[in-house]
Motif scaffolding. Structure first.
Motif, PDB file in Angstrom:
ATOM      1  N   THR A  78       0.822  -0.960  -0.017  1.00  9.32           N
ATOM      2  CA  THR A  78      -0.059  -0.005  -0.066  1.00  9.32           C
ATOM      3  C   THR A  78       0.672   1.208  -0.124  1.00  9.32           C
ATOM      4  OG1 THR A  78      -1.765  -1.119   1.286  1.00  9.32           O
ATOM      5  CG2 THR A  78      -1.628   1.108   1.269  1.00  9.32           C
ATOM      6  N   VAL A  79       0.385   2.398  -0.571  1.00 10.60           N
ATOM      7  CA  VAL A  79       1.108   3.602  -0.558  1.00 10.60           C
ATOM      8  C   VAL A  79       0.013   4.606   0.170  1.00 10.60           C
ATOM      9  CG1 VAL A  79       0.412   4.328  -2.787  1.00 10.60           C
ATOM     10  CG2 VAL A  79       2.448   5.377  -1.744  1.00 10.60           C
ATOM     11  N   THR A  80       0.535   5.575   0.901  1.00 14.31           N
ATOM     12  CA  THR A  80      -0.503   6.418   1.379  1.00 14.31           C
ATOM     13  C   THR A  80       0.114   7.887   1.046  1.00 14.31           C
ATOM     14  OG1 THR A  80      -0.680   5.341   3.495  1.00 14.31           O
ATOM     15  CG2 THR A  80      -1.057   7.448   3.778  1.00 14.31           C
ATOM     16  N   THR A  81      -1.100   8.664   0.749  1.00 22.21           N
ATOM     17  CA  THR A  81      -0.580  10.053   0.209  1.00 22.21           C
ATOM     18  C   THR A  81      -1.766  11.013   1.048  1.00 22.21           C
ATOM     19  OG1 THR A  81      -0.210  11.542  -1.508  1.00 22.21           O
ATOM     20  CG2 THR A  81      -1.899   9.795  -1.879  1.00 22.21           C
ATOM     21  N   TYR A  82      -1.506  12.119   0.956  1.00 19.82           N
ATOM     22  CA  TYR A  82      -2.420  13.387   1.337  1.00 19.82           C
ATOM     23  C   TYR A  82      -2.891  13.785   0.184  1.00 19.82           C
ATOM     24  CZ  TYR A  82      -0.518  13.969   6.135  1.00 19.82           C
ATOM     25  OH  TYR A  82      -0.057  13.778   7.383  1.00 19.82           O
ATOM     26  N   ALA A  83      -4.056  14.361   0.075  1.00 15.97           N
ATOM     27  CA  ALA A  83      -4.535  15.468  -1.176  1.00 15.97           C
ATOM     28  C   ALA A  83      -4.230  16.575  -0.605  1.00 15.97           C
ATOM     29  CB  ALA A  83      -5.814  14.990  -1.609  1.00 15.97           C
ATOM     30  N   PHE A  84      -3.867  17.734  -1.410  1.00 13.47           N
ATOM     31  CA  PHE A  84      -3.257  18.789  -1.066  1.00 13.47           C
ATOM     32  C   PHE A  84      -4.155  20.162  -1.600  1.00 13.47           C
ATOM     33  CE2 PHE A  84       0.469  16.028  -0.718  1.00 13.47           C
ATOM     34  CZ  PHE A  84       0.921  16.513   0.615  1.00 13.47           C
ATOM     35  N   TRP A  85      -5.361  20.507  -0.889  1.00  6.41           N
ATOM     36  CA  TRP A  85      -6.130  21.365  -1.220  1.00  6.41           C
ATOM     37  C   TRP A  85      -5.392  22.735  -1.842  1.00  6.41           C
ATOM     38  CZ3 TRP A  85     -10.124  23.866   2.926  1.00  6.41           C
ATOM     39  CH2 TRP A  85     -10.739  24.773   2.244  1.00  6.41           C
ATOM     40  N   SER A  86      -4.261  23.366  -0.969  1.00  4.61           N
ATOM     41  CA  SER A  86      -3.607  24.429  -1.630  1.00  4.61           C
ATOM     42  C   SER A  86      -3.503  24.339  -3.055  1.00  4.61           C
ATOM     43  CB  SER A  86      -2.561  24.456  -0.512  1.00  4.61           C
ATOM     44  OG  SER A  86      -1.509  23.448  -0.524  1.00  4.61           O
ATOM     45  N   GLN A  87      -2.870  23.297  -3.384  1.00 10.28           N
ATOM     46  CA  GLN A  87      -2.444  22.910  -4.756  1.00 10.28           C
ATOM     47  C   GLN A  87      -3.486  22.725  -5.821  1.00 10.28           C
ATOM     48  OE1 GLN A  87       1.212  23.633  -4.966  1.00 10.28           O
ATOM     49  NE2 GLN A  87       0.411  24.041  -2.831  1.00 10.28           N
ATOM     50  N   GLY A  93     -12.234  28.561  -6.659  1.00 10.12           N
ATOM     51  CA  GLY A  93     -13.003  27.952  -7.702  1.00 10.12           C
ATOM     52  C   GLY A  93     -12.034  27.872  -9.024  1.00 10.12           C
ATOM     53  N   GLN A  94     -10.736  27.923  -8.758  1.00  8.81           N
ATOM     54  CA  GLN A  94      -9.752  27.658  -9.914  1.00  8.81           C
ATOM     55  C   GLN A  94      -9.026  26.203  -9.829  1.00  8.81           C
ATOM     56  OE1 GLN A  94      -7.151  30.739 -10.825  1.00  8.81           O
ATOM     57  NE2 GLN A  94      -8.594  32.246 -10.892  1.00  8.81           N
ATOM     58  N   TRP A  95      -9.421  25.230 -10.491  1.00 18.17           N
ATOM     59  CA  TRP A  95      -9.166  24.000  -9.981  1.00 18.17           C
ATOM     60  C   TRP A  95      -7.584  23.482 -10.826  1.00 18.17           C
ATOM     61  CZ3 TRP A  95     -11.019  22.517  -5.505  1.00 18.17           C
ATOM     62  CH2 TRP A  95     -12.261  22.843  -5.438  1.00 18.17           C
ATOM     63  N   ASP A  96      -6.997  22.575 -10.395  1.00 12.88           N
ATOM     64  CA  ASP A  96      -5.638  22.155 -11.042  1.00 12.88           C
ATOM     65  C   ASP A  96      -5.644  20.677 -10.338  1.00 12.88           C
ATOM     66  OD1 ASP A  96      -3.400  21.673 -12.231  1.00 12.88           O
ATOM     67  OD2 ASP A  96      -2.254  23.341 -11.359  1.00 12.88           O
ATOM     68  N   PHE A  97      -5.815  19.887 -11.282  1.00  9.62           N
ATOM     69  CA  PHE A  97      -5.575  18.805 -11.101  1.00  9.62           C
ATOM     70  C   PHE A  97      -4.758  17.778 -12.371  1.00  9.62           C
ATOM     71  CE2 PHE A  97      -9.114  18.702  -8.445  1.00  9.62           C
ATOM     72  CZ  PHE A  97      -8.794  18.198  -7.269  1.00  9.62           C
ATOM     73  N   SER A  98      -3.794  18.881 -13.045  1.00  8.44           N
ATOM     74  CA  SER A  98      -3.147  18.264 -14.095  1.00  8.44           C
ATOM     75  C   SER A  98      -1.424  18.226 -13.862  1.00  8.44           C
ATOM     76  CB  SER A  98      -3.154  19.621 -15.249  1.00  8.44           C
ATOM     77  OG  SER A  98      -2.618  20.694 -14.559  1.00  8.44           O
ATOM     78  N   GLY A  99      -0.858  17.537 -14.521  1.00 12.40           N
ATOM     79  CA  GLY A  99       0.627  17.571 -14.377  1.00 12.40           C
ATOM     80  C   GLY A  99       1.183  16.963 -13.008  1.00 12.40           C
ATOM     81  N   GLN A 100       2.071  17.484 -12.184  1.00  8.23           N
ATOM     82  CA  GLN A 100       2.403  17.264 -11.186  1.00  8.23           C
ATOM     83  C   GLN A 100       1.314  17.073 -10.013  1.00  8.23           C
ATOM     84  OE1 GLN A 100       5.938  16.925 -10.772  1.00  8.23           O
ATOM     85  NE2 GLN A 100       5.106  15.816  -8.818  1.00  8.23           N
ATOM     86  N   ASN A 101       0.025  17.806 -10.470  1.00 13.54           N
ATOM     87  CA  ASN A 101      -1.244  17.778  -9.551  1.00 13.54           C
ATOM     88  C   ASN A 101      -1.962  16.621  -9.767  1.00 13.54           C
ATOM     89  OD1 ASN A 101       0.091  19.695  -8.011  1.00 13.54           O
ATOM     90  ND2 ASN A 101      -1.359  21.401  -9.035  1.00 13.54           N
TER      91      ASN A 101
END
Length: 619
Positions: A78-87, A93-101
């Motif tokens: 298993t791998v554990t990670t946070y999800a980072f709201w700030s990024q 209202g501007q969302w970024d789930f691309s590239g490194q995110n």
């Protein structure tokens, strides 16, 4: 009792119909993943979670697969990670789930490499990142309090969870996906005791569509469990140290929660660094003995960190305690982890792999070939313009009667400069009240002093004539991310500038986020090498390679390579190099841009095969 033949026929037909209906009905399937009493179960069978923490933001995307493959080869499942709201929501209202995110791609890559996932979506994560992972724009609302029942905060976090669920909701174990379970908040017992707030976060997650099992995670003490857990939610425990610490923490968890899984939500197999402190180490033998004991007792675990990586850009946060009011974190998040900052196995990796191998039935995959960072020859950098002459290029002037925090100017990260021309002679103490975090003070373009929040500095003796121009350049060095002081750690000068007891008015303010758009506007100009400003150089390569830029001799500042922001350097140490991923380089010329606030003692940089962590220099 006897029945007539016609009635017997009817009853037989009914019985056959019921039998056929029962046979046709689908069997009730066990959930893919479940928490059953003290056990985790995967597809109905007992399951020990052998997890390692790895954050997608801190590892170059091109290296995700190889680092995850290393985790599988060490024996993790298993791998554990946070999800980072700030990024993911850099502006409202501007969302970024691309590239490194691209969190979805990271989770899917983990699954492809045979790893399940534990997701810790926040909204608060700590993780030694700026503001504990909260977006800085929350601080623009006066009085808004994070981690509370403040409706303005809850409205924002609700929106975040809903958007996050659109990205990864279908990857949950409840729908056959790799995300086994999700954490509610993070170590809330170290912050507060408002169970209504924890229930509100749980409700937000469920309403957004997160329907996999949930859990809470806190340090191993009764007070922390009391504040951070919910009676009907499984709890896990966080701790560091050795085997005795593990025993004590698991016993405390068992005493607090009679029923429920036994798991180290974070076993701190290393530690992070602050600027000006010693680099932290934990022995491989101690970590291996502790994991050996946990596996022998059927205790699940998450190594924090398996691979720490790098807090690129402005990601690094800060800490605060009663004795140390402000402690900024280094750019390196090496964490003395099983994989080093460049992704190479360490002695700790090999020791842990050996121990895990003793406890699993299947043969572990062979250890993949490791990355090989290389030394690169020294290359020259030339002055590319002082900061003050290029203010209008980098920023837009904002008039302000008083000095104010950078968030009030819509700025999240970087530097901010406050300018004033004196109406009368100024003699006495120049006082910066609420300095967050380090200031360089100019008079008519000449540096006359510096102040550092770490040392509680806020005053400078001055004797300036009427008409003199003072410039106060303030660097934000990471918002506090843990403890009660995280709620209002605004940046810049947060209260007032005074001359003796008189508050100074009439300022021109220049926000300096140093973002990509602003840096592209920088002209190719010469500059004074002694003044705070920019330096440019070209790193020539026959082929891209991982390396560690040696920043010794460059004082304090930031580095960008081909537009990628590597992060902060500072000669006080312990970190003296910046990790430069080969995937961010190209064959031929690579542009290197350096910003310094202190005069460098060299005009070259080189790449090293290994990082340098030296003895901190007191300052």
């Amino acid at each position: 009792m006897k029945y007539s033949k016609p009635l017997q026929a009817v009853l037989l037909a009914l019985a056959m119909t019921a039998t056929l209906a029962t046979a046709a009905a689908p069997a009730v399937r066990a959930p893919h993943f479940a928490i059953d009493g003290a056990q985790f179960k995967l597809d109905g069978k007992p399951y020990i979670i052998r997890s390692g923490e790895m954050h997608y933001l801190r590892v170059p995307r091109a290296a995700w697969r190889e680092r995850l493959r290393m985790a599988r080869a060490m024996g993790l499942n298993t791998v554990t990670t946070y999800a980072f709201w700030s990024q993911h929501e850099p502006e409202p209202g501007q969302w970024d789930f691309s590239g490194q995110n691209d969190l979805r791609a990271f989770i899917k890559t983990a699954a492809e490499e045979g790893l399940n996932v534990v997701l810790r979506p926040g909204p608060y994560v700590c993780a030694e990142v700026d503001f504990g992972g909260f977006p800085a724009w929350l601080l623009r609302t006066p009085g808004l309090r994070v981690r509370s029942m403040d409706t303005r905060y809850l409205e924002a976090s609700t929106r975040y969870f809903q958007r996050l669920a659109k990205e990864v909701g279908d990857l949950q174990s409840s729908r056959g996906g790799p995300i086994l379970m999700l954490q509610i908040e993070n170590e809330y017992g170290s912050f507060g005791r408002d169970h209504d707030y924890l229930r509100a976060v749980r409700a937000q997650l469920r309403k957004a569509g997160f329907d996999a099992p949930l859990f809470t995670s806190d340090g191993g003490a009764g007070r922390l469990f009391e504040g951070g857990t919910l009676a009907d939610v499984p709890a896990v425990v966080n701790f560091g140290g050795g085997m005795d610490d593990a025993k004590g923490s698991i016993e405390e968890l068992a005493a607090w929660r009679k029923q429920g899984p036994r798991m180290a939500g974070e076993y701190w197999a290393g530690w992070f660094d602050h600027w000006g402190e010693q680099h932290h180490r934990q022995s491989a033998e101690e970590a291996a003995r502790t994991v050996d004991w946990m596996l022998s007792q059927g205790v699940s675990f998450n190594l924090y960190m398996f691979h720490g990586g790098t807090s690129f850009g402005w990601l690094a946060g800060a800490n605060s305690s009663g004795t140390e009011p402000y402690m900024p974190d280094t750019t390196s998040y090496d964490y003395d982890a099983a994989l080093d900052e460049a992704g190479r196995p360490t002695p700790k990796y090999l020791a842990l792999r050996e121990v895990i191998g003793k406890h699993v039935k299947e043969a572990l995959p062979p250890v993949p070939s490791a990355p090989q960072p290389r030394a690169v020859p020294a290359f020259a950098l030339k002055p590319a313009g002082g900061l003050l002459p290029q203010l209008e290029t980098l920023s837009h002037a904002r008039p302000s009667r008083w000095v104010r925090a950078m968030e009030e100017f819509g700025q999240n990260y970087g530097y901010i400069l406050y300018r004033k021309r004196l109406d009368a002679p100024a003699k006495g103490s120049l006082v910066l009240e609420g300095l967050h975090d380090q200031a360089t003070i100019f008079a008519d373009g000449r540096v006359i002093g510096r102040m550092d929040r770490r040392r509680g500095e806020s005053k400078l003796a001055v004797d300036l004539p009427a008409g003199a121009q003072i410039d106060l350049l303030v660097e934000a060095m990471g918002r506090i991310g843990f403890g009660p002081r995280l709620v209002d750690d605004n940046k810049g000068i947060t209260r007032a500038v005074k001359l003796n007891e008189d508050e100074l008015e009439g300022w021109t303010v220049y926000p300096l986020p140093m973002d990509a758009a602003a840096l592209k506007r920088l002209p190719a100009a010469a500059g004074d090498p002694a003044a705070p400003g920019f330096w440019r150089g070209t790193l020539q390569l026959d082929k891209p390679v991982d390396t560690f830029l040696d920043t010794r001799g460059w004082g304090k500042g930031q580095v960008w390579v081909n537009g990628h922001h590597l992060g902060r350097f500072w000669e006080i140490g312990p970190q003296q190099t910046l990790y430069l991923p080969g995937s961010w380089l190209k064959e031929g010329g690579n542009e290197v841009l350096v910003f310094t606030t202190e005069q460098p003692t060299t005009t070259t940089m080189q790449g090293l095969a290994d990082p340098v962590f030296d003895t901190p220099k007191p300052r």
